[in-house]
Design a protein around this motif. Structure first.
Motif, mmCIF file in Angstrom:
data_model
loop_
_atom_site.group_PDB
_atom_site.id
_atom_site.type_symbol
_atom_site.label_atom_id
_atom_site.label_comp_id
_atom_site.label_asym_id
_atom_site.label_seq_id
_atom_site.Cartn_x
_atom_site.Cartn_y
_atom_site.Cartn_z
ATOM 1 N N SER A 6 11.852 -54.791 34.152
ATOM 2 C CA SER A 6 13.288 -55.048 34.022
ATOM 3 C C SER A 6 14.113 -53.875 34.525
ATOM 4 O O SER A 6 15.222 -54.056 35.048
ATOM 5 N N ASN A 7 13.579 -52.647 34.401
ATOM 6 C CA ASN A 7 14.293 -51.465 34.897
ATOM 7 C C ASN A 7 14.500 -51.491 36.410
ATOM 8 O O ASN A 7 15.384 -50.810 36.929
ATOM 9 N N GLN A 8 13.695 -52.283 37.115
ATOM 10 C CA GLN A 8 13.806 -52.341 38.570
ATOM 11 C C GLN A 8 15.078 -53.049 39.034
ATOM 12 O O GLN A 8 15.497 -52.879 40.179
ATOM 13 N N VAL A 10 17.836 -54.080 36.365
ATOM 14 C CA VAL A 10 18.907 -53.994 35.374
ATOM 15 C C VAL A 10 18.833 -52.630 34.694
ATOM 16 O O VAL A 10 17.748 -52.214 34.280
ATOM 17 N N PRO A 11 19.953 -51.912 34.563
ATOM 18 C CA PRO A 11 19.942 -50.630 33.858
ATOM 19 C C PRO A 11 19.328 -50.778 32.466
ATOM 20 O O PRO A 11 19.575 -51.786 31.777
ATOM 21 N N PRO A 12 18.522 -49.820 32.028
ATOM 22 C CA PRO A 12 17.752 -49.969 30.795
ATOM 23 C C PRO A 12 18.573 -50.337 29.563
ATOM 24 O O PRO A 12 18.193 -51.230 28.808
ATOM 25 N N MET A 13 19.692 -49.651 29.351
ATOM 26 C CA MET A 13 20.475 -49.916 28.135
ATOM 27 C C MET A 13 21.153 -51.276 28.185
ATOM 28 O O MET A 13 21.293 -51.953 27.167
ATOM 29 N N LEU A 14 21.565 -51.709 29.373
ATOM 30 C CA LEU A 14 22.131 -53.047 29.519
ATOM 31 C C LEU A 14 21.062 -54.097 29.258
ATOM 32 O O LEU A 14 21.321 -55.118 28.606
ATOM 33 N N ALA A 15 19.857 -53.862 29.753
ATOM 34 C CA ALA A 15 18.751 -54.785 29.504
ATOM 35 C C ALA A 15 18.450 -54.885 28.011
ATOM 36 O O ALA A 15 18.189 -55.973 27.489
ATOM 37 N N ALA A 16 18.506 -53.751 27.310
ATOM 38 C CA ALA A 16 18.264 -53.757 25.866
ATOM 39 C C ALA A 16 19.357 -54.533 25.138
ATOM 40 O O ALA A 16 19.081 -55.271 24.182
ATOM 41 N N ALA A 17 20.619 -54.380 25.589
ATOM 42 C CA ALA A 17 21.722 -55.115 24.974
ATOM 43 C C ALA A 17 21.565 -56.615 25.206
ATOM 44 O O ALA A 17 21.773 -57.429 24.286
ATOM 45 N N ILE A 18 21.202 -57.004 26.430
ATOM 46 C CA ILE A 18 20.974 -58.422 26.739
ATOM 47 C C ILE A 18 19.866 -58.978 25.858
ATOM 48 O O ILE A 18 19.945 -60.096 25.341
ATOM 49 N N ARG A 19 18.833 -58.191 25.688
ATOM 50 C CA ARG A 19 17.714 -58.603 24.841
ATOM 51 C C ARG A 19 18.168 -58.855 23.411
ATOM 52 O O ARG A 19 17.775 -59.849 22.781
ATOM 53 N N SER A 20 19.006 -57.975 22.865
ATOM 54 C CA SER A 20 19.490 -58.138 21.492
ATOM 55 C C SER A 20 20.376 -59.371 21.362
ATOM 56 O O SER A 20 20.310 -60.099 20.367
ATOM 57 N N ILE A 187 23.095 -53.731 39.816
ATOM 58 C CA ILE A 187 22.263 -54.746 39.164
ATOM 59 C C ILE A 187 21.675 -55.637 40.243
ATOM 60 O O ILE A 187 22.400 -56.236 41.040
ATOM 61 N N VAL A 188 20.363 -55.690 40.288
ATOM 62 C CA VAL A 188 19.653 -56.479 41.298
ATOM 63 C C VAL A 188 18.789 -57.508 40.572
ATOM 64 O O VAL A 188 17.808 -57.146 39.907
ATOM 65 N N ILE A 189 19.152 -58.763 40.682
ATOM 66 C CA ILE A 189 18.446 -59.819 39.970
ATOM 67 C C ILE A 189 17.306 -60.362 40.842
ATOM 68 O O ILE A 189 17.480 -60.653 42.026
ATOM 69 N N SER A 190 16.148 -60.482 40.233
ATOM 70 C CA SER A 190 14.984 -61.065 40.901
ATOM 71 C C SER A 190 14.169 -61.816 39.857
ATOM 72 O O SER A 190 14.391 -61.666 38.646
ATOM 73 N N ASP A 191 13.214 -62.610 40.303
ATOM 74 C CA ASP A 191 12.391 -63.382 39.366
ATOM 75 C C ASP A 191 11.629 -62.491 38.386
ATOM 76 O O ASP A 191 11.614 -62.780 37.176
ATOM 77 N N PRO A 192 10.956 -61.413 38.841
ATOM 78 C CA PRO A 192 10.261 -60.548 37.871
ATOM 79 C C PRO A 192 11.201 -59.935 36.839
ATOM 80 O O PRO A 192 10.837 -59.812 35.662
ATOM 81 N N VAL A 193 12.417 -59.556 37.257
ATOM 82 C CA VAL A 193 13.381 -58.968 36.325
ATOM 83 C C VAL A 193 13.801 -59.994 35.276
ATOM 84 O O VAL A 193 13.848 -59.694 34.075
ATOM 85 N N ILE A 194 14.092 -61.212 35.716
ATOM 86 C CA ILE A 194 14.501 -62.272 34.787
ATOM 87 C C ILE A 194 13.384 -62.585 33.799
ATOM 88 O O ILE A 194 13.607 -62.707 32.589
ATOM 89 N N LEU A 195 12.165 -62.719 34.316
ATOM 90 C CA LEU A 195 11.025 -63.021 33.441
ATOM 91 C C LEU A 195 10.786 -61.898 32.438
ATOM 92 O O LEU A 195 10.465 -62.158 31.264
ATOM 93 N N ALA A 196 10.945 -60.648 32.880
ATOM 94 C CA ALA A 196 10.741 -59.509 31.985
ATOM 95 C C ALA A 196 11.760 -59.512 30.851
ATOM 96 O O ALA A 196 11.418 -59.278 29.683
ATOM 97 N N ILE A 197 13.024 -59.790 31.177
ATOM 98 C CA ILE A 197 14.069 -59.803 30.152
ATOM 99 C C ILE A 197 13.884 -60.989 29.204
ATOM 100 O O ILE A 197 14.073 -60.866 27.983
#
Length: 274
Positions: A6-8, A10-20, A187-197
């Motif tokens: 997901s770090n590839q 989406v910025p890490p803290m934004l990814a964590a916020a999306i996850r929450s 922010i670069v969206i790709s299939d691996p990033v979406i699946l990871a999040i």
């Protein structure tokens, strides 16, 4: 491991916020369907704020740390959580530290010293700070366990309420961290990033954390992680196989000491059957 993917994009803290956000939404929907209360009573919200703050800081450190250090080192430092939990349970909950647990604590600290004291050839410029952030994340993880046992275990608060309050309060903390430190990152969206999040939000933060906090509410915190010594072992192995990280001699030795220490710390002592 999914954080590395997901770090590839989406910025890490934004990814964590999306996850929450994702996990709290699934938890609220699931709780509503099965008829379980998931919002804390007004008198318990002070505990929800405290837990959510620790939870948010923990994942701010966790996601930020993965940017600064290697995944193999991150998983070792993060999963010292059982060691800090056992130490906190002794200090704050009055749980005993027998000779085996003391030996386990000693082994784990020796392993940490070995990993801290060495730098691989491919080390990142700020690896030491990343190591500290991951270690801090493990300490905050342990602190939430101790807090739940100390303040909430005798109350009517259930594990749905515990998890929901932490996820909800962590969202603004993580968003503020993103705005301060990472808002300029693309922010670069790709299939691996979406699946990871999706994996982090649904499988980890919703399903596995709900099971974890049920355990925290029902069992001694110092005996919960009987098999968590396997997690850093598999984490380091997968980081080498999937991410191409180098498994050095010092890292292997330090990992061995930490894993053995975690095993001894959580090994149940023999006694009369209940």
């Amino acid at each position: 491991m999914s954080i590395s993917f997901s770090n590839q994009g989406v910025p890490p803290m934004l990814a964590a916020a999306i996850r929450s956000v994702m996990a709290s939404s699934f938890l609220a929907f699931y709780s509503y369907i099965i008829g379980v209360k998931y919002i804390l009573n007004r008198e318990d919200w002070i505990h929800g704020l405290a837990l959510g703050t620790m939870f948010g800081v923990e994942f701010l450190m966790l996601y930020w740390g993965t940017e600064l250090t290697t995944f193999s080192r991150a998983v070792i430092f993060l999963y010292t959580q059982p060691v800090w939990t056992a130490l906190g349970a002794y200090i704050f909950l009055g749980e005993r530290l027998n000779p085996l647990k003391i030996m386990g604590l000693t082994c784990s600290f020796l392993g940490l010293a070995l990993v801290f004291g060495t730098r691989p050839s491919e080390s990142k410029p700020y690896m030491f700070y990343g190591d500290l952030l991951e270690l801090g994340a493990g300490i905050f993880w342990a602190a939430t366990n101790i807090y739940i046992k100390h303040f909430l275990i005798k109350s009517s608060v259930n594990h749905y309420q515990t998890l929901f309050s932490q996820l909800l309060v962590s969202i603004p903390i993580l968003l503020v961290g993103w705005l301060i430190f990472e808002h300029t990152r693309p922010i670069v969206i790709s299939d691996p990033v979406i699946l990871a999040i999706l994996y982090q939000g649904i499988i980890l933060a919703f399903m596995s954390y709900l099971a974890w906090f049920w355990l925290v509410h029902n069992y001694q915190v110092s005996q919960l992680a009987s098999f968590t010594f396997l997690t850093p072992l598999f984490g380091v192995l997968l980081s080498c196989l999937l991410l191409g990280e180098v498994l050095t001699y010092s890292l292997t030795l330090g990992l061995s000491f930490v894993a053995i220490g975690i095993y001894f710390v959580n090994k149940p002592t023999r006694g009369p059957k209940a």
